[in-house]
Motif scaffolding. Sequence first.
Motif, short mmCIF file in Angstrom:
data_model
loop_
_atom_site.label_atom_id
_atom_site.label_comp_id
_atom_site.label_asym_id
_atom_site.label_seq_id
_atom_site.Cartn_x
_atom_site.Cartn_y
_atom_site.Cartn_z
N ALA A 2 -1.99 -3.94 0.99
CA ALA A 2 -1.61 -3.28 -0.25
C ALA A 2 -0.21 -3.63 -0.72
O ALA A 2 0.20 -3.21 -1.79
N TYR A 3 0.54 -4.41 0.06
CA TYR A 3 1.90 -4.76 -0.32
C TYR A 3 2.06 -6.26 -0.35
O TYR A 3 1.38 -6.99 0.36
N CYS A 37 -1.21 -6.50 8.00
CA CYS A 37 -0.57 -5.35 7.35
C CYS A 37 -1.50 -4.14 7.38
O CYS A 37 -2.69 -4.24 7.09
N ASP A 39 -0.77 -1.30 5.66
CA ASP A 39 -0.48 -0.54 4.43
C ASP A 39 0.34 0.72 4.67
O ASP A 39 0.17 1.71 3.97
N GLY A 41 3.71 0.98 4.38
CA GLY A 41 4.82 1.06 3.45
C GLY A 41 6.19 1.14 4.09
O GLY A 41 7.19 1.34 3.39
N VAL A 44 8.99 -1.14 2.49
CA VAL A 44 9.41 -1.01 1.09
C VAL A 44 10.86 -0.57 0.94
O VAL A 44 11.63 -1.19 0.20
N LYS A 53 6.42 -4.93 -3.27
CA LYS A 53 5.69 -4.14 -4.26
C LYS A 53 4.28 -3.84 -3.78
O LYS A 53 3.68 -4.61 -3.04
N SER A 54 3.75 -2.75 -4.27
CA SER A 54 2.36 -2.40 -4.02
C SER A 54 1.49 -3.28 -4.91
O SER A 54 1.83 -3.52 -6.07
N LYS A 55 0.41 -3.78 -4.36
CA LYS A 55 -0.50 -4.63 -5.16
C LYS A 55 -1.31 -3.80 -6.10
O LYS A 55 -1.64 -2.69 -5.89
#
Length: 55
Positions: A2-3, A37, A39, A41, A44, A53-55
Amino acid sequence: MAYEITSECISCGACVGTCPVDAIKEASPIYVIDETCIDCGACVDSCPVNAIKSK
């Protein structure tokens, strides 16, 4: 995954140590987040230029 690390990355490496599964790798010209990954975070807030960034 997600990143992603965007082109704003300055390759400082600040994010690398924050990843609990070592999903952030040095690449050229910027760091990348691989498929391991989870996800979470964690990376970040470690980026001094907000390049993750988050996708």
